[in-house]
Design a protein around this motif. Sequence first.
Motif, PDB file in Angstrom:
ATOM      1  N   PHE A   1     -55.950   5.850   4.372  1.00  0.00           N
ATOM      2  CA  PHE A   1     -54.925   4.640   4.609  1.00  0.00           C
ATOM      3  C   PHE A   1     -54.140   5.013   6.859  1.00  0.00           C
ATOM      4  O   PHE A   1     -53.628   4.110   7.308  1.00  0.00           O
ATOM      5  CB  PHE A   1     -54.140   4.676   3.558  1.00  0.00           C
ATOM      6  N   ALA A   2     -53.752   5.968   6.319  1.00  0.00           N
ATOM      7  CA  ALA A   2     -53.074   6.350   6.934  1.00  0.00           C
ATOM      8  C   ALA A   2     -53.824   5.989   9.167  1.00  0.00           C
ATOM      9  O   ALA A   2     -53.548   5.245   9.589  1.00  0.00           O
ATOM     10  CB  ALA A   2     -52.754   7.929   7.789  1.00  0.00           C
ATOM     11  N   TYR A   3     -55.461   6.245   8.719  1.00  0.00           N
ATOM     12  CA  TYR A   3     -56.398   5.935  10.351  1.00  0.00           C
ATOM     13  C   TYR A   3     -55.983   4.804  10.426  1.00  0.00           C
ATOM     14  O   TYR A   3     -56.679   4.360  11.000  1.00  0.00           O
ATOM     15  CB  TYR A   3     -57.682   6.389   9.409  1.00  0.00           C
ATOM     16  N   CYS A   4     -56.258   4.067   9.340  1.00  0.00           N
ATOM     17  CA  CYS A   4     -56.789   2.828   9.623  1.00  0.00           C
ATOM     18  C   CYS A   4     -55.405   1.883   9.727  1.00  0.00           C
ATOM     19  O   CYS A   4     -55.368   0.709  10.157  1.00  0.00           O
ATOM     20  CB  CYS A   4     -56.853   1.764   8.107  1.00  0.00           C
ATOM     21  N   SER A   5     -54.077   2.215   9.850  1.00  0.00           N
ATOM     22  CA  SER A   5     -52.425   1.972  10.314  1.00  0.00           C
ATOM     23  C   SER A   5     -52.442   2.244  12.006  1.00  0.00           C
ATOM     24  O   SER A   5     -51.825   1.169  11.869  1.00  0.00           O
ATOM     25  CB  SER A   5     -51.906   2.690  10.076  1.00  0.00           C
ATOM     26  N   ILE A   6     -53.768   2.692  12.134  1.00  0.00           N
ATOM     27  CA  ILE A   6     -53.285   2.823  13.870  1.00  0.00           C
ATOM     28  C   ILE A   6     -54.208   1.008  14.193  1.00  0.00           C
ATOM     29  O   ILE A   6     -54.464   0.857  13.943  1.00  0.00           O
ATOM     30  CB  ILE A   6     -54.846   3.724  14.632  1.00  0.00           C
ATOM     31  N   ALA A   7     -53.050   0.259  15.572  1.00  0.00           N
ATOM     32  CA  ALA A   7     -53.766  -0.685  15.681  1.00  0.00           C
ATOM     33  C   ALA A   7     -54.386  -0.513  16.403  1.00  0.00           C
ATOM     34  O   ALA A   7     -54.360  -0.074  17.699  1.00  0.00           O
ATOM     35  CB  ALA A   7     -52.464  -1.249  16.201  1.00  0.00           C
ATOM     36  N   LEU A 154     -56.836  12.204  17.992  1.00  0.00           N
ATOM     37  CA  LEU A 154     -57.132  13.440  17.658  1.00  0.00           C
ATOM     38  C   LEU A 154     -55.221  13.809  16.920  1.00  0.00           C
ATOM     39  O   LEU A 154     -55.440  14.497  16.417  1.00  0.00           O
ATOM     40  CB  LEU A 154     -56.831  14.213  18.187  1.00  0.00           C
ATOM     41  N   LYS A 155     -54.506  13.231  17.579  1.00  0.00           N
ATOM     42  CA  LYS A 155     -52.914  13.632  17.108  1.00  0.00           C
ATOM     43  C   LYS A 155     -52.338  12.839  15.436  1.00  0.00           C
ATOM     44  O   LYS A 155     -52.295  13.123  15.182  1.00  0.00           O
ATOM     45  CB  LYS A 155     -52.353  12.664  18.333  1.00  0.00           C
ATOM     46  N   VAL A 156     -53.568  11.862  15.253  1.00  0.00           N
ATOM     47  CA  VAL A 156     -53.772  10.908  14.257  1.00  0.00           C
ATOM     48  C   VAL A 156     -53.191  12.337  13.424  1.00  0.00           C
ATOM     49  O   VAL A 156     -53.390  12.209  11.874  1.00  0.00           O
ATOM     50  CB  VAL A 156     -54.210   9.503  13.603  1.00  0.00           C
ATOM     51  N   SER A 157     -55.148  12.704  13.621  1.00  0.00           N
ATOM     52  CA  SER A 157     -55.499  13.689  12.942  1.00  0.00           C
ATOM     53  C   SER A 157     -55.212  14.731  12.179  1.00  0.00           C
ATOM     54  O   SER A 157     -54.753  15.118  11.002  1.00  0.00           O
ATOM     55  CB  SER A 157     -57.246  14.054  13.204  1.00  0.00           C
ATOM     56  N   TYR A 158     -53.984  15.007  13.119  1.00  0.00           N
ATOM     57  CA  TYR A 158     -53.298  16.368  13.175  1.00  0.00           C
ATOM     58  C   TYR A 158     -51.716  15.957  11.945  1.00  0.00           C
ATOM     59  O   TYR A 158     -51.748  16.845  11.130  1.00  0.00           O
ATOM     60  CB  TYR A 158     -52.364  16.807  14.678  1.00  0.00           C
ATOM     61  N   CYS A 159     -51.388  14.788  12.050  1.00  0.00           N
ATOM     62  CA  CYS A 159     -50.470  14.743  11.564  1.00  0.00           C
ATOM     63  C   CYS A 159     -51.299  14.412   9.929  1.00  0.00           C
ATOM     64  O   CYS A 159     -50.069  14.140   8.748  1.00  0.00           O
ATOM     65  CB  CYS A 159     -50.044  13.225  12.502  1.00  0.00           C
TER      66      CYS A 159
END
Length: 302
Positions: A1-7, A154-159
């Motif tokens: 879900f967090a991956y898909c939240s990126i606009a 990459l930053k999203v993956s780390y978070c």
Amino acid sequence: FAYCSIAMAPPPPAGPPPISRFPTTPGGPLQEYREPLISVDGSLGSASTVDLGESSYASSSVDGEDDDDEFSSAELRALVLMALGYFVASVSWVGMKLTDTALVGHVGTTYLDAVAYSDLYSSSSGVLITGQVLVMFCSQAYGAGNFRLVGTWLKVSYCVLFALAIPVVVAWCLTEDALTVLGVGDKRSRRLAGSYASILATCIPARIGFQQLAQFFVAQKRTTPPALAAVSALLLNVLAGVAFVFGLPGLFRGYGFLACPAVTSAVEYAQFAALATFTFAIDPSSSSSSSSRAKSTETTDA
């Protein structure tokens, strides 16, 4: 879900359909073909017109078969090399665990039972931190020319993974209690398994850091740095494991069973530090590729 939240960037505006001009006479030569040009940022440019003569069209179709064969061979060779490099970078953790098992087997069978109990329990929760989807998102952004988005993924993956690592670390530190509730093994084996998993839990941040940074390189078709770091870490884990588990004659005595997870954790941090040093110090272009290429793209479009 967090991956898909990126606009994600909006799709490029729909332009007019391609316009083709053909003579009304059946069997006549092709005269011209016109289609709209779309720039990297999705904006429409001026239309291009190409004259397509009958002879040039026939010759290009014949030469195109050879070009396709050569392109397919080169593409296959590149894919195989990338797959091998990515495979080597991905199996570093498995290789370290195999080394630990081999060393523990020479210490005593009781310790093998403890490692088996620890791995059985920790692997059930450790799957949460083995994110392998980053290479897909980064490669799509890299192939589309959106280099800034590569670093964003990459930053999203780390978070996401560092947030998921918190309950995983807690679960690993409670290995002895969990095995007691499940009624697995005897008291000594559970205690050793808990100590093994608790020490190994300290390497989770380095494990996440290396795996995601390796995928960041693979997405840019650069598999050599993570592969070299993984091979070096495997060799270091073997040498340091033998030295600290069994000791060095004339220098110091070995530390036994608990040295295995401690050495593995230290090697994981060394592996991640080596790849991060290469990224930001030795080859800073790899860390700034997103911004620099994005700027160059903007300049070209302007």
